[in-house]
Design an enzyme around this catalytic site. Structure first.
Site, mmCIF file in Angstrom:
data_model
loop_
_atom_site.group_PDB
_atom_site.id
_atom_site.type_symbol
_atom_site.label_atom_id
_atom_site.label_comp_id
_atom_site.label_asym_id
_atom_site.label_seq_id
_atom_site.Cartn_x
_atom_site.Cartn_y
_atom_site.Cartn_z
ATOM 1 N N ASN A 76 -5.949 2.822 -12.675
ATOM 2 C CA ASN A 76 -5.254 1.629 -12.164
ATOM 3 C C ASN A 76 -3.647 2.285 -12.496
ATOM 4 O O ASN A 76 -3.352 3.036 -13.571
ATOM 5 C CB ASN A 76 -5.159 0.472 -13.154
ATOM 6 C CG ASN A 76 -4.214 -0.487 -12.662
ATOM 7 O OD1 ASN A 76 -3.808 -0.969 -11.514
ATOM 8 N ND2 ASN A 76 -3.582 -1.203 -13.866
ATOM 9 N N GLY A 114 0.742 -1.272 0.038
ATOM 10 C CA GLY A 114 -0.138 0.039 -0.263
ATOM 11 C C GLY A 114 0.658 1.323 0.077
ATOM 12 O O GLY A 114 0.432 2.442 0.551
ATOM 13 N N THR A 115 1.955 1.302 -0.432
ATOM 14 C CA THR A 115 2.737 2.520 -0.742
ATOM 15 C C THR A 115 1.990 3.592 -1.620
ATOM 16 O O THR A 115 2.194 4.704 -1.263
ATOM 17 C CB THR A 115 4.152 2.362 -0.967
ATOM 18 O OG1 THR A 115 4.129 1.917 -2.382
ATOM 19 C CG2 THR A 115 4.912 1.381 -0.135
ATOM 20 N N ASN A 116 1.407 3.125 -2.792
ATOM 21 C CA ASN A 116 0.570 4.063 -3.396
ATOM 22 C C ASN A 116 -0.517 4.527 -2.623
ATOM 23 O O ASN A 116 -0.859 5.914 -2.778
ATOM 24 C CB ASN A 116 0.311 3.493 -4.580
ATOM 25 C CG ASN A 116 1.344 3.375 -5.743
ATOM 26 O OD1 ASN A 116 1.701 4.427 -6.299
ATOM 27 N ND2 ASN A 116 2.010 2.264 -5.812
ATOM 28 N N LEU A 167 -10.382 -7.154 -12.469
ATOM 29 C CA LEU A 167 -11.773 -6.644 -12.516
ATOM 30 C C LEU A 167 -12.442 -7.137 -13.659
ATOM 31 O O LEU A 167 -11.923 -7.171 -14.859
ATOM 32 C CB LEU A 167 -11.666 -5.219 -12.546
ATOM 33 C CG LEU A 167 -11.256 -4.541 -11.112
ATOM 34 C CD1 LEU A 167 -11.560 -3.062 -11.174
ATOM 35 C CD2 LEU A 167 -12.047 -5.366 -10.027
ATOM 36 N N HIS A 215 0.224 1.248 -13.065
ATOM 37 C CA HIS A 215 0.989 -0.020 -13.479
ATOM 38 C C HIS A 215 2.318 0.534 -13.848
ATOM 39 O O HIS A 215 2.735 1.618 -14.281
ATOM 40 C CB HIS A 215 0.644 -0.479 -15.087
ATOM 41 C CG HIS A 215 1.149 -1.460 -15.416
ATOM 42 N ND1 HIS A 215 1.073 -2.747 -14.899
ATOM 43 C CD2 HIS A 215 2.228 -1.793 -16.316
ATOM 44 C CE1 HIS A 215 1.885 -3.688 -15.549
ATOM 45 N NE2 HIS A 215 2.595 -2.993 -16.505
HETATM 46 C C1 GAR Z 1 2.915 -0.942 -7.476
HETATM 47 O O1 GAR Z 1 4.305 -0.897 -8.049
HETATM 48 C C2 GAR Z 1 2.110 -1.045 -8.443
HETATM 49 O O2 GAR Z 1 2.452 -0.088 -9.746
HETATM 50 C C3 GAR Z 1 1.812 -2.481 -9.009
HETATM 51 O O3 GAR Z 1 2.116 -3.162 -7.752
HETATM 52 C C4 GAR Z 1 2.511 -2.325 -6.737
HETATM 53 C C5 GAR Z 1 1.811 -2.094 -5.384
HETATM 54 O O4 GAR Z 1 2.754 -1.481 -4.499
HETATM 55 N N1 GAR Z 1 0.806 -2.863 -9.755
HETATM 56 C C6 GAR Z 1 0.756 -3.842 -10.771
HETATM 57 O O5 GAR Z 1 1.819 -4.249 -10.973
HETATM 58 C C7 GAR Z 1 -0.593 -3.819 -11.617
HETATM 59 N N2 GAR Z 1 -0.386 -4.498 -12.662
HETATM 60 P P1 GAR Z 1 1.959 -0.790 -3.236
HETATM 61 O O6 GAR Z 1 1.030 -1.982 -2.650
HETATM 62 O O7 GAR Z 1 3.195 -0.590 -2.396
HETATM 63 O O8 GAR Z 1 1.293 0.307 -3.571
#
Ligand code: GAR
Length: 209
Positions: free
Chosen positions: A108, A12-14, A94, A110
Protein backbone atom coordinates in the site's frame (compact mmCIF):
# COMPACT_ATOMS: atom_id res chain seq x y z
CA UNK A 1 7.96 -12.40 -14.30
CA UNK A 2 5.34 -11.69 -11.63
CA UNK A 3 1.69 -10.85 -12.28
CA UNK A 4 0.64 -7.60 -10.59
CA UNK A 5 -2.89 -6.38 -9.83
CA UNK A 6 -3.40 -2.70 -8.93
CA UNK A 7 -6.48 -1.76 -6.88
CA UNK A 8 -7.77 1.79 -7.27
CA UNK A 9 -10.71 4.00 -6.34
CA UNK A 10 -9.88 7.32 -7.96
CA UNK A 11 -7.65 9.31 -10.26
CA UNK A 12 -4.95 6.70 -10.46
CA UNK A 13 -1.85 8.90 -10.66
CA UNK A 14 0.12 6.27 -8.74
CA UNK A 15 -1.12 3.63 -11.19
CA UNK A 16 0.06 5.92 -13.99
CA UNK A 17 3.51 6.17 -12.41
CA UNK A 18 3.69 2.36 -12.44
CA UNK A 19 2.52 2.10 -16.04
CA UNK A 20 4.99 4.80 -17.12
CA UNK A 21 7.88 3.02 -15.43
CA UNK A 22 6.82 -0.26 -17.03
CA UNK A 23 6.80 1.44 -20.45
CA UNK A 24 10.23 2.95 -19.73
CA UNK A 25 11.72 -0.47 -19.06
CA UNK A 26 12.23 0.05 -15.29
CA UNK A 27 10.07 -2.95 -14.31
CA UNK A 28 11.12 -5.85 -16.54
CA UNK A 29 10.06 -8.47 -13.97
CA UNK A 30 6.54 -7.09 -13.41
CA UNK A 31 3.55 -7.63 -15.68
CA UNK A 32 0.50 -5.48 -14.99
CA UNK A 33 -2.16 -8.15 -15.43
CA UNK A 34 -5.23 -6.44 -13.95
CA UNK A 35 -6.56 -3.17 -12.53
CA UNK A 36 -9.62 -3.39 -10.25
CA UNK A 37 -11.74 -0.44 -9.13
CA UNK A 38 -14.64 -0.32 -6.69
CA UNK A 39 -15.82 2.87 -8.43
CA UNK A 40 -17.10 2.79 -11.99
CA UNK A 41 -16.00 6.34 -12.77
CA UNK A 42 -12.49 6.05 -11.36
CA UNK A 43 -10.27 7.74 -13.96
CA UNK A 44 -7.59 5.16 -13.25
CA UNK A 45 -9.68 2.65 -15.22
CA UNK A 46 -9.18 4.82 -18.33
CA UNK A 47 -5.43 4.95 -17.65
CA UNK A 48 -5.32 1.15 -17.47
CA UNK A 49 -7.29 0.73 -20.70
CA UNK A 50 -5.02 3.23 -22.49
CA UNK A 51 -2.04 1.10 -21.49
CA UNK A 52 -3.75 -2.10 -22.67
CA UNK A 53 -4.21 -3.50 -19.14
CA UNK A 54 -7.28 -5.62 -18.35
CA UNK A 55 -9.75 -3.92 -15.98
CA UNK A 56 -12.49 -5.05 -13.63
CA UNK A 57 -15.17 -3.06 -11.80
CA UNK A 58 -16.11 -4.58 -8.46
CA UNK A 59 -18.52 -2.36 -6.49
CA UNK A 60 -19.11 -2.96 -2.80
CA UNK A 61 -22.92 -2.61 -3.17
CA UNK A 62 -23.06 -6.02 -4.84
CA UNK A 63 -22.09 -7.64 -1.52
CA UNK A 64 -23.77 -7.96 1.87
CA UNK A 65 -20.62 -7.42 3.90
CA UNK A 66 -17.00 -6.33 3.72
CA UNK A 67 -16.05 -9.97 4.21
CA UNK A 68 -18.11 -11.10 1.21
CA UNK A 69 -16.48 -8.35 -0.87
CA UNK A 70 -13.03 -9.47 0.24
CA UNK A 71 -13.84 -13.09 -0.63
CA UNK A 72 -14.97 -12.12 -4.13
CA UNK A 73 -11.88 -9.98 -4.66
CA UNK A 74 -9.63 -12.79 -3.42
CA UNK A 75 -11.29 -15.31 -5.75
CA UNK A 76 -10.91 -12.97 -8.72
CA UNK A 77 -7.22 -12.38 -8.03
CA UNK A 78 -6.52 -16.08 -7.45
CA UNK A 79 -8.27 -16.87 -10.73
CA UNK A 80 -6.02 -14.32 -12.45
CA UNK A 81 -2.96 -15.92 -10.83
CA UNK A 82 -1.89 -12.64 -9.25
CA UNK A 83 1.45 -12.64 -7.38
CA UNK A 84 1.46 -9.07 -6.05
CA UNK A 85 -1.43 -6.76 -5.13
CA UNK A 86 -0.77 -3.00 -5.12
CA UNK A 87 -3.17 -0.67 -3.31
CA UNK A 88 -2.91 2.68 -5.09
CA UNK A 89 -5.57 4.87 -3.50
CA UNK A 90 -7.98 1.95 -2.92
CA UNK A 91 -10.54 3.02 -0.35
CA UNK A 92 -12.16 -0.30 0.56
CA UNK A 93 -10.83 -1.87 3.77
CA UNK A 94 -9.04 -5.14 3.06
CA UNK A 95 -10.13 -7.90 5.43
CA UNK A 96 -9.00 -11.37 6.42
CA UNK A 97 -9.84 -13.20 3.17
CA UNK A 98 -7.50 -10.95 1.17
CA UNK A 99 -4.83 -10.42 3.82
CA UNK A 100 -4.52 -14.15 4.56
CA UNK A 101 -4.50 -15.24 0.91
CA UNK A 102 -1.83 -12.67 -0.01
CA UNK A 103 0.31 -12.45 3.15
CA UNK A 104 3.29 -10.14 2.52
CA UNK A 105 2.15 -9.90 -1.11
CA UNK A 106 -0.03 -6.77 -0.75
CA UNK A 107 1.62 -3.35 -0.71
CA UNK A 108 0.00 0.00 0.00
CA UNK A 109 1.12 3.57 -0.64
CA UNK A 110 0.21 6.03 2.13
CA UNK A 111 0.79 9.80 1.92
CA UNK A 112 2.58 10.37 5.24
CA UNK A 113 5.57 9.12 7.18
CA UNK A 114 3.98 6.21 9.07
CA UNK A 115 3.39 6.04 12.07
CA UNK A 116 2.36 9.70 11.79
CA UNK A 117 -1.00 10.65 10.27
CA UNK A 118 -2.21 7.15 9.50
CA UNK A 119 -4.84 4.65 10.62
CA UNK A 120 -8.62 4.80 10.41
CA UNK A 121 -9.94 7.92 8.68
CA UNK A 122 -6.56 9.04 7.33
CA UNK A 123 -6.77 8.92 3.54
CA UNK A 124 -6.20 11.27 0.63
CA UNK A 125 -6.43 14.99 1.35
CA UNK A 126 -7.43 14.38 4.99
CA UNK A 127 -3.88 13.21 5.72
CA UNK A 128 -2.39 16.48 4.44
CA UNK A 129 -5.02 18.59 6.23
CA UNK A 130 -4.04 16.96 9.53
CA UNK A 131 -0.31 17.39 8.89
CA UNK A 132 -0.81 21.13 8.22
CA UNK A 133 -3.09 21.48 11.24
CA UNK A 134 -0.47 19.89 13.50
CA UNK A 135 2.20 22.15 12.08
CA UNK A 136 4.76 19.48 11.25
CA UNK A 137 7.58 20.76 9.04
CA UNK A 138 8.32 17.49 7.29
CA UNK A 139 5.92 14.89 5.92
CA UNK A 140 6.31 12.33 3.14
CA UNK A 141 5.08 8.97 1.92
CA UNK A 142 5.38 5.33 2.94
CA UNK A 143 5.06 2.05 1.07
CA UNK A 144 4.29 -0.87 3.37
CA UNK A 145 3.03 -4.43 3.33
CA UNK A 146 -0.60 -4.78 4.36
CA UNK A 147 -1.49 -6.77 7.47
CA UNK A 148 -4.77 -7.04 9.38
CA UNK A 149 -4.52 -3.51 10.84
CA UNK A 150 -4.88 -0.14 9.13
CA UNK A 151 -1.45 1.12 8.00
CA UNK A 152 0.27 -1.15 10.57
CA UNK A 153 2.14 -3.55 8.29
CA UNK A 154 5.92 -3.81 7.74
CA UNK A 155 7.41 -0.66 6.21
CA UNK A 156 9.21 -1.11 2.87
CA UNK A 157 10.26 2.40 1.78
CA UNK A 158 9.77 5.98 3.01
CA UNK A 159 10.67 9.39 1.65
CA UNK A 160 10.49 12.74 3.44
CA UNK A 161 9.06 15.90 1.87
CA UNK A 162 9.36 19.43 3.30
CA UNK A 163 6.23 21.38 4.19
CA UNK A 164 6.36 24.98 2.96
CA UNK A 165 4.86 27.98 4.80
CA UNK A 166 2.19 28.66 2.15
CA UNK A 167 1.13 25.06 1.62
CA UNK A 168 -2.52 24.15 1.25
CA UNK A 169 -3.68 20.53 1.53
CA UNK A 170 -3.83 20.44 -2.26
CA UNK A 171 -0.35 21.89 -2.88
CA UNK A 172 1.12 19.57 -0.26
CA UNK A 173 -0.66 16.54 -1.71
CA UNK A 174 0.77 17.28 -5.16
CA UNK A 175 4.34 17.78 -3.85
CA UNK A 176 4.18 14.56 -1.81
CA UNK A 177 3.01 12.71 -4.92
CA UNK A 178 5.65 14.25 -7.19
CA UNK A 179 8.60 14.00 -4.81
CA UNK A 180 7.74 10.78 -3.01
CA UNK A 181 4.77 8.61 -4.03
CA UNK A 182 5.36 8.38 -7.78
CA UNK A 183 8.99 7.35 -7.11
CA UNK A 184 8.54 5.05 -4.12
CA UNK A 185 5.76 2.87 -5.50
CA UNK A 186 7.55 1.80 -8.72
CA UNK A 187 10.74 1.26 -6.69
CA UNK A 188 8.88 -1.00 -4.23
CA UNK A 189 7.28 -3.01 -7.06
CA UNK A 190 10.69 -3.38 -8.68
CA UNK A 191 12.28 -4.62 -5.44
CA UNK A 192 9.43 -7.09 -4.85
CA UNK A 193 9.51 -8.36 -8.44
CA UNK A 194 13.24 -9.02 -8.13
CA UNK A 195 12.82 -10.91 -4.83
CA UNK A 196 14.73 -8.28 -2.87
CA UNK A 197 12.26 -7.76 0.01
CA UNK A 198 12.51 -10.02 3.03
CA UNK A 199 10.21 -9.70 6.06
CA UNK A 200 11.52 -10.84 9.43
CA UNK A 201 9.84 -10.04 12.76
CA UNK A 202 7.68 -7.35 11.10
CA UNK A 203 10.76 -5.60 9.68
CA UNK A 204 11.52 -5.48 5.96
CA UNK A 205 15.10 -6.02 4.90
CA UNK A 206 15.88 -4.65 1.44
CA UNK A 207 18.52 -6.56 -0.49
CA UNK A 208 20.45 -3.86 -2.38
CA UNK A 209 23.33 -6.12 -3.42
C1 GAR B 1 -2.59 8.89 -2.98
O1 GAR B 1 -2.11 10.09 -2.44
C2 GAR B 1 -2.40 7.75 -2.00
O2 GAR B 1 -1.23 7.86 -1.26
C3 GAR B 1 -3.61 7.94 -1.13
O3 GAR B 1 -4.66 8.24 -2.03
C4 GAR B 1 -4.11 8.94 -3.14
C5 GAR B 1 -4.57 8.27 -4.42
O4 GAR B 1 -4.21 9.06 -5.53
N1 GAR B 1 -3.88 6.78 -0.35
C6 GAR B 1 -4.30 6.83 0.92
O5 GAR B 1 -4.53 7.86 1.50
C7 GAR B 1 -4.44 5.47 1.60
N2 GAR B 1 -4.64 5.61 3.01
P1 GAR B 1 -4.16 8.45 -7.00
O6 GAR B 1 -5.52 7.76 -7.25
O7 GAR B 1 -3.96 9.63 -7.89
O8 GAR B 1 -3.02 7.48 -7.06
Amino acid sequence: MIRVCVLISGGGTNLQALLDQKAAGFLPEAEFALVVSNRKKAYGLERAKAAGVKTAYLPTVRFDSNEAYNEALRDLLLEEKIDLVVLAGFLVVLGAPMVEAFKNRIINIHPSLIPSFCGDGFYGLKVHEQALKRGVKVTGATVHFVDSGTDTGPIILQKAVDILPDDTPESLQLRVMQQAEWKLLPEAVKLFSEGRLHVKDQVVQVDRS
